[in-house]
Write a protein that holds these residues in place. Structure first.
Motif, PDB file in Angstrom:
ATOM      1  N   GLN A   1       0.830  -1.212   0.000  1.00 11.12           N
ATOM      2  CA  GLN A   1       0.000   0.000   0.000  1.00 11.12           C
ATOM      3  C   GLN A   1       0.862   1.259   0.000  1.00 11.12           C
ATOM      4  O   GLN A   1       0.596   2.195  -0.753  1.00 11.12           O
ATOM      5  CB  GLN A   1      -0.953   0.015   1.199  1.00 11.12           C
ATOM      6  CG  GLN A   1      -1.840   1.232   1.231  1.00 11.12           C
ATOM      7  CD  GLN A   1      -2.926   1.206   2.297  1.00 11.12           C
ATOM      8  OE1 GLN A   1      -3.920   1.902   2.182  1.00 11.12           O
ATOM      9  NE2 GLN A   1      -2.750   0.422   3.339  1.00 11.12           N
ATOM     10  N   GLU A   2       1.909   1.279   0.816  1.00 15.16           N
ATOM     11  CA  GLU A   2       2.764   2.472   0.887  1.00 15.16           C
ATOM     12  C   GLU A   2       3.529   2.673  -0.424  1.00 15.16           C
ATOM     13  O   GLU A   2       3.664   3.806  -0.901  1.00 15.16           O
ATOM     14  CB  GLU A   2       3.721   2.342   2.071  1.00 15.16           C
ATOM     15  CG  GLU A   2       4.481   3.628   2.408  1.00 15.16           C
ATOM     16  CD  GLU A   2       5.879   3.671   1.820  1.00 15.16           C
ATOM     17  OE1 GLU A   2       6.548   4.709   1.939  1.00 15.16           O
ATOM     18  OE2 GLU A   2       6.324   2.651   1.225  1.00 15.16           O
ATOM     19  N   GLN A   3       3.991   1.589  -1.020  1.00 12.53           N
ATOM     20  CA  GLN A   3       4.673   1.704  -2.309  1.00 12.53           C
ATOM     21  C   GLN A   3       3.711   2.183  -3.395  1.00 12.53           C
ATOM     22  O   GLN A   3       4.075   3.004  -4.236  1.00 12.53           O
ATOM     23  CB  GLN A   3       5.289   0.358  -2.705  1.00 12.53           C
ATOM     24  CG  GLN A   3       6.478  -0.019  -1.857  1.00 12.53           C
ATOM     25  CD  GLN A   3       7.064  -1.366  -2.261  1.00 12.53           C
ATOM     26  OE1 GLN A   3       6.793  -1.889  -3.331  1.00 12.53           O
ATOM     27  NE2 GLN A   3       7.879  -1.934  -1.382  1.00 12.53           N
ATOM     28  N   TRP A   4       2.471   1.660  -3.353  1.00 15.86           N
ATOM     29  CA  TRP A   4       1.456   2.120  -4.303  1.00 15.86           C
ATOM     30  C   TRP A   4       1.217   3.618  -4.129  1.00 15.86           C
ATOM     31  O   TRP A   4       1.120   4.357  -5.113  1.00 15.86           O
ATOM     32  CB  TRP A   4       0.150   1.352  -4.104  1.00 15.86           C
ATOM     33  CG  TRP A   4      -0.966   1.944  -4.913  1.00 15.86           C
ATOM     34  CD1 TRP A   4      -1.297   1.648  -6.202  1.00 15.86           C
ATOM     35  CD2 TRP A   4      -1.863   2.991  -4.513  1.00 15.86           C
ATOM     36  NE1 TRP A   4      -2.333   2.434  -6.624  1.00 15.86           N
ATOM     37  CE2 TRP A   4      -2.706   3.275  -5.601  1.00 15.86           C
ATOM     38  CE3 TRP A   4      -2.039   3.709  -3.328  1.00 15.86           C
ATOM     39  CZ2 TRP A   4      -3.706   4.243  -5.552  1.00 15.86           C
ATOM     40  CZ3 TRP A   4      -3.029   4.685  -3.275  1.00 15.86           C
ATOM     41  CH2 TRP A   4      -3.856   4.936  -4.378  1.00 15.86           C
ATOM     42  N   LEU A   5       1.101   4.075  -2.864  1.00 11.77           N
ATOM     43  CA  LEU A   5       0.859   5.488  -2.588  1.00 11.77           C
ATOM     44  C   LEU A   5       1.967   6.351  -3.184  1.00 11.77           C
ATOM     45  O   LEU A   5       1.689   7.343  -3.872  1.00 11.77           O
ATOM     46  CB  LEU A   5       0.761   5.715  -1.074  1.00 11.77           C
ATOM     47  CG  LEU A   5       0.717   7.172  -0.606  1.00 11.77           C
ATOM     48  CD1 LEU A   5      -0.476   7.909  -1.185  1.00 11.77           C
ATOM     49  CD2 LEU A   5       0.712   7.235   0.924  1.00 11.77           C
ATOM     50  N   ARG A   6       3.202   5.989  -2.954  1.00  6.78           N
ATOM     51  CA  ARG A   6       4.321   6.784  -3.479  1.00  6.78           C
ATOM     52  C   ARG A   6       4.311   6.807  -5.009  1.00  6.78           C
ATOM     53  O   ARG A   6       4.530   7.853  -5.619  1.00  6.78           O
ATOM     54  CB  ARG A   6       5.645   6.267  -2.925  1.00  6.78           C
ATOM     55  CG  ARG A   6       5.842   6.614  -1.457  1.00  6.78           C
ATOM     56  CD  ARG A   6       7.226   6.265  -0.961  1.00  6.78           C
ATOM     57  NE  ARG A   6       7.421   6.692   0.417  1.00  6.78           N
ATOM     58  CZ  ARG A   6       7.765   7.926   0.798  1.00  6.78           C
ATOM     59  NH1 ARG A   6       7.953   8.870  -0.115  1.00  6.78           N
ATOM     60  NH2 ARG A   6       7.920   8.225   2.071  1.00  6.78           N
ATOM     61  N   ALA A   7       4.030   5.665  -5.621  1.00  2.54           N
ATOM     62  CA  ALA A   7       3.983   5.612  -7.085  1.00  2.54           C
ATOM     63  C   ALA A   7       2.814   6.424  -7.626  1.00  2.54           C
ATOM     64  O   ALA A   7       2.940   7.133  -8.635  1.00  2.54           O
ATOM     65  CB  ALA A   7       3.881   4.163  -7.554  1.00  2.54           C
ATOM     66  N   ASP A   8       1.680   6.352  -6.945  1.00  7.89           N
ATOM     67  CA  ASP A   8       0.498   7.098  -7.369  1.00  7.89           C
ATOM     68  C   ASP A   8       0.745   8.603  -7.286  1.00  7.89           C
ATOM     69  O   ASP A   8       0.390   9.354  -8.200  1.00  7.89           O
ATOM     70  CB  ASP A   8      -0.700   6.709  -6.501  1.00  7.89           C
ATOM     71  CG  ASP A   8      -1.944   7.503  -6.861  1.00  7.89           C
ATOM     72  OD1 ASP A   8      -2.587   7.158  -7.873  1.00  7.89           O
ATOM     73  OD2 ASP A   8      -2.263   8.474  -6.148  1.00  7.89           O
ATOM     74  N   LEU A   9       1.352   9.049  -6.205  1.00  8.19           N
ATOM     75  CA  LEU A   9       1.639  10.472  -6.049  1.00  8.19           C
ATOM     76  C   LEU A   9       2.637  10.949  -7.100  1.00  8.19           C
ATOM     77  O   LEU A   9       2.494  12.039  -7.653  1.00  8.19           O
ATOM     78  CB  LEU A   9       2.154  10.758  -4.635  1.00  8.19           C
ATOM     79  CG  LEU A   9       1.125  10.561  -3.517  1.00  8.19           C
ATOM     80  CD1 LEU A   9       1.814  10.593  -2.153  1.00  8.19           C
ATOM     81  CD2 LEU A   9       0.015  11.600  -3.583  1.00  8.19           C
ATOM     82  N   ALA A  10       3.637  10.120  -7.404  1.00  7.61           N
ATOM     83  CA  ALA A  10       4.631  10.491  -8.416  1.00  7.61           C
ATOM     84  C   ALA A  10       4.001  10.563  -9.803  1.00  7.61           C
ATOM     85  O   ALA A  10       4.390  11.398 -10.628  1.00  7.61           O
ATOM     86  CB  ALA A  10       5.776   9.486  -8.413  1.00  7.61           C
TER      87      ALA A  10
ATOM     88  N   ALA B   1       4.857   9.969   3.171  1.00  4.72           N
ATOM     89  CA  ALA B   1       4.786   9.956   1.702  1.00  4.72           C
ATOM     90  C   ALA B   1       4.052  11.177   1.179  1.00  4.72           C
ATOM     91  O   ALA B   1       4.456  11.786   0.185  1.00  4.72           O
ATOM     92  CB  ALA B   1       4.102   8.679   1.223  1.00  4.72           C
ATOM     93  N   LEU B   2       2.981  11.559   1.842  1.00  7.41           N
ATOM     94  CA  LEU B   2       2.203  12.729   1.422  1.00  7.41           C
ATOM     95  C   LEU B   2       3.007  14.017   1.613  1.00  7.41           C
ATOM     96  O   LEU B   2       3.006  14.898   0.755  1.00  7.41           O
ATOM     97  CB  LEU B   2       0.887  12.788   2.189  1.00  7.41           C
ATOM     98  CG  LEU B   2      -0.119  11.705   1.810  1.00  7.41           C
ATOM     99  CD1 LEU B   2      -1.162  11.531   2.904  1.00  7.41           C
ATOM    100  CD2 LEU B   2      -0.782  12.022   0.478  1.00  7.41           C
ATOM    101  N   TYR B   3       3.702  14.108   2.733  1.00  5.63           N
ATOM    102  CA  TYR B   3       4.527  15.285   2.990  1.00  5.63           C
ATOM    103  C   TYR B   3       5.654  15.397   1.963  1.00  5.63           C
ATOM    104  O   TYR B   3       5.963  16.491   1.479  1.00  5.63           O
ATOM    105  CB  TYR B   3       5.091  15.212   4.408  1.00  5.63           C
ATOM    106  CG  TYR B   3       5.903  16.412   4.814  1.00  5.63           C
ATOM    107  CD1 TYR B   3       5.280  17.592   5.230  1.00  5.63           C
ATOM    108  CD2 TYR B   3       7.294  16.382   4.797  1.00  5.63           C
ATOM    109  CE1 TYR B   3       6.029  18.700   5.616  1.00  5.63           C
ATOM    110  CE2 TYR B   3       8.048  17.479   5.169  1.00  5.63           C
ATOM    111  CZ  TYR B   3       7.403  18.636   5.579  1.00  5.63           C
ATOM    112  OH  TYR B   3       8.147  19.738   5.957  1.00  5.63           O
TER     113      TYR B   3
END
Length: 197
Positions: free
Chosen positions: A57-66, A99-101
């Motif tokens: 989930q955290e890796q998905w979040l970082r990829a999604d934000l990028a 990740a959001l920050y």
């Protein structure tokens, strides 16, 4: 997705009701664009779907934000990272906040606590940060029992219990406005504006 949904294994009531709008039932996280905003929905039931740094989930979040660089980013999940409520700060979702920050997100919405609380923009270490900090709003005032506050956390600007209501959120091209709308007969309100990073 709240914690009570998982009191039935796999949360079939939630996924059955919301269908495809709730994302993959094995995950509970997804994103979409709304006007100029990128909106991320995360699953903070970390014993069901890991929230840890390096997790899927955290890796998905970082990829999604990028993959979605926008001026304005909003994220929402159930368990608040920072809270003066009875449950207090939830460190299991700290990787989300980091990740959001790291990608200059603007706003986080949470529930779980049965009260209303607004935080000033802050960094992952709970230090006030007007330049890049994320504002958090906890709106657990939908009609279940109200709960009391515990230790007031750093950067908590407004706290309220004893009034049910909803949050009206207006997302503009470069900022946002919020307004708490109380139930009939009650007078508490809270409103303001923020500018995206």
């Amino acid at each position: 997705m709240g914690n009570h949904e998982y009191q039935t294994a796999g949360a079939p009531g939630y996924y059955g009701y919301f269908g495809a709008a709730a994302g993959d039932p094995a995950k509970g996280y997804y994103s979409y664009n709304m006007g100029a905003w990128h909106v991320v929905v995360l699953n903070s039931n970390c014993t069901i779907v890991s929230c840890a740094a390096g997790s899927t989930q955290e890796q998905w979040l970082r990829a999604d934000l990028a993959a979605n660089p926008t001026t304005c980013t909003l994220a929402y999940w159930h368990h608040p990272r920072f809270s003066s409520g009875g449950h207090g700060n939830d460190t299991t979702v700290a990787p989300f906040w980091q990740a959001l920050y790291d990608t200059n997100a603007d706003l986080v919405l949470n529930g779980h606590e049965h009260e209303y609380e607004r935080f000033a923009p802050q960094n992952p270490s709970a230090v006030a940060d007007t330049a890049r900090g994320i504002r958090e709003l906890i709106v657990g005032t939908g009609g279940k029992n109200e709960t009391a506050f515990g230790t007031v956390q750093a950067n908590s600007e407004v706290r309220m219990t004893g009034t049910f209501g909803v949050l009206k959120l207006t997302l503009r091209a470069t900022g946002y406005d919020w307004q708490f709308l109380p139930e009939a007969g009650k007078t508490f309100t809270d409103s303001g504006s923020g500018v995206c990073h």
